[in-house]
Design a protein around this motif. Structure first.
Motif, mmCIF file in Angstrom:
data_model
loop_
_atom_site.group_PDB
_atom_site.id
_atom_site.type_symbol
_atom_site.label_atom_id
_atom_site.label_comp_id
_atom_site.label_asym_id
_atom_site.label_seq_id
_atom_site.Cartn_x
_atom_site.Cartn_y
_atom_site.Cartn_z
ATOM 1 N N UNK A 196 45.552 17.614 15.922
ATOM 2 C CA UNK A 196 44.928 18.588 17.227
ATOM 3 C C UNK A 196 43.384 19.468 16.790
ATOM 4 N N UNK A 197 42.680 19.157 17.779
ATOM 5 C CA UNK A 197 41.435 19.777 17.807
ATOM 6 C C UNK A 197 41.222 20.896 18.840
ATOM 7 N N UNK A 198 40.675 21.769 17.949
ATOM 8 C CA UNK A 198 40.886 22.964 18.745
ATOM 9 C C UNK A 198 39.631 22.998 20.288
ATOM 10 N N UNK A 199 40.016 23.286 20.978
ATOM 11 C CA UNK A 199 38.797 23.618 22.486
ATOM 12 C C UNK A 199 38.569 24.890 22.858
ATOM 13 N N UNK A 200 39.123 25.516 23.050
ATOM 14 C CA UNK A 200 38.796 27.314 22.490
ATOM 15 C C UNK A 200 37.451 27.889 22.003
ATOM 16 N N UNK A 201 36.832 27.850 22.381
ATOM 17 C CA UNK A 201 35.656 28.852 21.888
ATOM 18 C C UNK A 201 35.399 28.678 20.461
ATOM 19 N N UNK A 202 35.998 30.077 20.707
ATOM 20 C CA UNK A 202 36.410 30.594 19.078
ATOM 21 C C UNK A 202 37.227 29.239 17.981
ATOM 22 N N UNK A 203 37.933 28.863 18.780
ATOM 23 C CA UNK A 203 38.975 27.637 17.262
ATOM 24 C C UNK A 203 37.709 26.819 16.811
ATOM 25 N N UNK A 204 37.312 26.188 18.330
ATOM 26 C CA UNK A 204 36.546 24.449 17.996
ATOM 27 C C UNK A 204 35.559 25.535 17.468
ATOM 28 N N UNK A 205 34.967 26.367 17.205
ATOM 29 C CA UNK A 205 33.554 27.576 16.620
ATOM 30 C C UNK A 205 34.104 26.847 14.716
ATOM 31 N N UNK A 206 35.938 27.585 15.056
ATOM 32 C CA UNK A 206 36.038 27.730 13.310
ATOM 33 C C UNK A 206 36.683 26.115 12.472
ATOM 34 N N UNK A 207 36.881 25.462 13.740
ATOM 35 C CA UNK A 207 37.028 23.795 13.201
ATOM 36 C C UNK A 207 35.448 23.220 12.867
ATOM 37 N N UNK A 208 34.501 23.971 14.054
ATOM 38 C CA UNK A 208 33.105 23.413 13.068
ATOM 39 C C UNK A 208 32.938 23.431 11.703
ATOM 40 N N UNK A 209 32.475 24.856 11.148
ATOM 41 C CA UNK A 209 32.294 25.922 10.345
ATOM 42 C C UNK A 209 33.090 25.032 9.480
ATOM 43 N N UNK A 210 34.634 24.748 9.505
ATOM 44 C CA UNK A 210 35.525 24.334 7.685
ATOM 45 C C UNK A 210 35.097 23.194 7.406
ATOM 46 N N UNK A 211 34.301 22.317 8.054
ATOM 47 C CA UNK A 211 34.452 20.428 7.997
ATOM 48 C C UNK A 211 33.727 20.550 6.901
ATOM 49 N N UNK A 212 33.756 19.747 6.346
ATOM 50 C CA UNK A 212 33.293 19.543 4.670
ATOM 51 C C UNK A 212 34.081 19.944 3.137
ATOM 52 N N UNK A 213 34.867 21.085 4.464
ATOM 53 C CA UNK A 213 34.964 22.493 2.947
ATOM 54 C C UNK A 213 35.970 22.138 2.951
ATOM 55 N N UNK A 214 36.561 22.128 1.061
ATOM 56 C CA UNK A 214 37.783 22.141 0.850
ATOM 57 C C UNK A 214 38.713 22.752 0.559
ATOM 58 N N UNK A 215 40.001 22.544 1.579
ATOM 59 C CA UNK A 215 41.405 22.660 2.599
ATOM 60 C C UNK A 215 41.111 24.435 1.482
ATOM 61 N N UNK A 216 41.197 24.590 -0.183
ATOM 62 C CA UNK A 216 41.317 26.425 -0.629
ATOM 63 C C UNK A 216 40.325 27.206 -0.654
ATOM 64 N N UNK A 217 39.154 26.953 -0.283
ATOM 65 C CA UNK A 217 37.965 27.660 -0.327
ATOM 66 C C UNK A 217 37.952 27.983 1.493
ATOM 67 N N UNK A 218 39.018 28.384 2.536
ATOM 68 C CA UNK A 218 39.090 29.045 3.327
ATOM 69 C C UNK A 218 38.806 30.392 2.410
ATOM 70 N N UNK A 219 38.478 31.947 3.077
ATOM 71 C CA UNK A 219 39.293 33.627 3.248
ATOM 72 C C UNK A 219 40.011 33.649 4.336
#
Ligand code: MG
Length: 384
Positions: A143-166
């Protein structure tokens, strides 16, 4: 050169559909439209089918007048038709831009077919988040979010490890009534509520932005997309809608995504992911002063946002109740049957009178959805 990505667009005639077509016109070498659906706008659907030579077309019910699609176009109808389109074997990507809870079943069909889903419908996750995300894991769907806010989050977390998100901060423009004194809310008219300062969108979501129910739905959507608990999901008022979301990492660093307030940016990102290509519209111009201010939302002025947060914290079927009551209330407001303040009244009443249960099967969810809609409808009749 690689083949264009074949995709299906569910909800082709709405505002998200139109913006998706703008992305397609810009990138005919990268994207190929092979299926479209619409609820009622037969002529507009036929025009789209002609322009892009779309082989599969779906309508909610059989067209009453003789409508000419191109030779070889196959016409599908109804729930069965839209689910067949959502799982079309030739399609790699399915864009779900259907409005409201009606997006749930086609989203599930696409998930079960293991598709890449560009999700522009938030209600599918609000109503059936647990079912949809579990099925996505089971069937290997993305699922790739296309709502602007969720797509923004999706872009920001690319390449980050899963447990680094607060935590995640979704921004909100605050809509047309951000600065309206609380005592003036009772005088709000339909026309004022439909006049969004930044975004040009469909009527339902424009009203949801005016009540801030939209941001509430987006918090619930984010809970499922990014697997974070309610206390890690925040809202910040950011009037110019240039920053779409901020992601905070465990080390305290924050990343944000910026683009002008137009849906083409998020849609193109989701459609072409992981590729990037020139955008449909110009980027931000930093040779001019830009306002990047943030402030906390006012829950007294926007009770719908408070109700959504409560529903998110309660979990279970509370988000479904919030959504169903909101859809009925907004429809009544759009038809001038109730006033602006009564939208939140109906949501609050529905949440208070429906007992919260763990989410069950899809049949149970749809059954409850119907019950809440009835409850909200009779509340409207009392109020009218
Ligand atoms: Mg949004």
């Amino acid at each position: 050169m690689s083949q264009p990505k074949k995709f299906v667009l569910l909800g082709a005639t709405g505002s998200i559909g139109e913006n998706t077509l703008r992305v397609l016109r810009k990138h005919p070498d990268k994207l190929k439209l092979i299926g479209i659906s619409a609820k009622k706008q037969v002529n507009k659907l036929a025009e789209i089918a002609h322009e892009f030579s779309v082989p599969f077309v779906c309508l909610e019910s059989p067209p009453s007048s003789e409508i000419s699609f191109a030779k070889g176009t196959e016409l599908l109808v109804g729930q069965e038709g839209i689910e067949a389109l959502a799982s079309l074997s030739e399609a790699e990507v399915v864009v779900v831009a259907v409005v409201g809870a009606a997006g749930l079943l086609p989203t599930l069909a696409a998930v079960k077919a293991g598709k890449k889903i560009v999700l522009a419908n938030k209600e599918a996750l609000v109503v059936g988040g647990e079912l949809v995300t579990e099925a996505a894991t089971r069937y290997g769907a993305t699922i790739i979010p296309a709502d602007s806010e969720h797509n923004a989050v999706f872009q920001c977390i690319q390449g980050q490890s899963g447990n680094s998100l607060d935590s995640i901060v979704l921004t909100a423009s605050g809509g047309p009534f951000r600065d309206l004194p609380i005592e003036d809310f009772k005088k709000v008219t339909l026309e004022q509520a439909l006049n969004h300062p930044n975004w040009s969108m469909g009527k339902k979501i424009t009203i949801d932005s005016a009540t801030m129910a939209n941001k509430g739905l987006e918090l619930i959507e984010a809970r499922w997309l990014f697997d974070l608990p309610p206390e890690k999901l925040e809202v910040a008022i950011h009037p110019p809608s240039l920053v779409h979301a901020i992601v905070r990492f465990v080390d305290g660093c924050c990343l944000a995504q910026l683009s002008p307030p137009s849906m083409t940016f998020a849609l193109q990102n989701a459609l072409l992911y992981p590729q990037r290509a020139p955008g449909v519209e110009p980027s931000l111009d930093f040779s001019q002063p830009l306002d990047l201010s943030f402030s906390p939302p006012c829950y007294e002025k926007f009770p719908c946002l408070r109700f959504a947060k409560d529903a998110l914290e309660q979990g279970g079927t509370a988000p479904l109740v919030f959504n169903a009551a909101n859809e009925i209330a907004v429809e009544a407001f759009l038809r001038n049957r109730i006033g602006f303040l009564q939208i939140s009244d109906i949501i609050g009443h529905s949440l208070n009178t429906s007992s919260n249960k763990p989410t069950g099967s899809i049949a149970e969810l749809l059954d409850l959805d119907g019950q809440v809609r009835q409850l909200a409808t009779s509340r409207i009749e009392q109020l009218a």
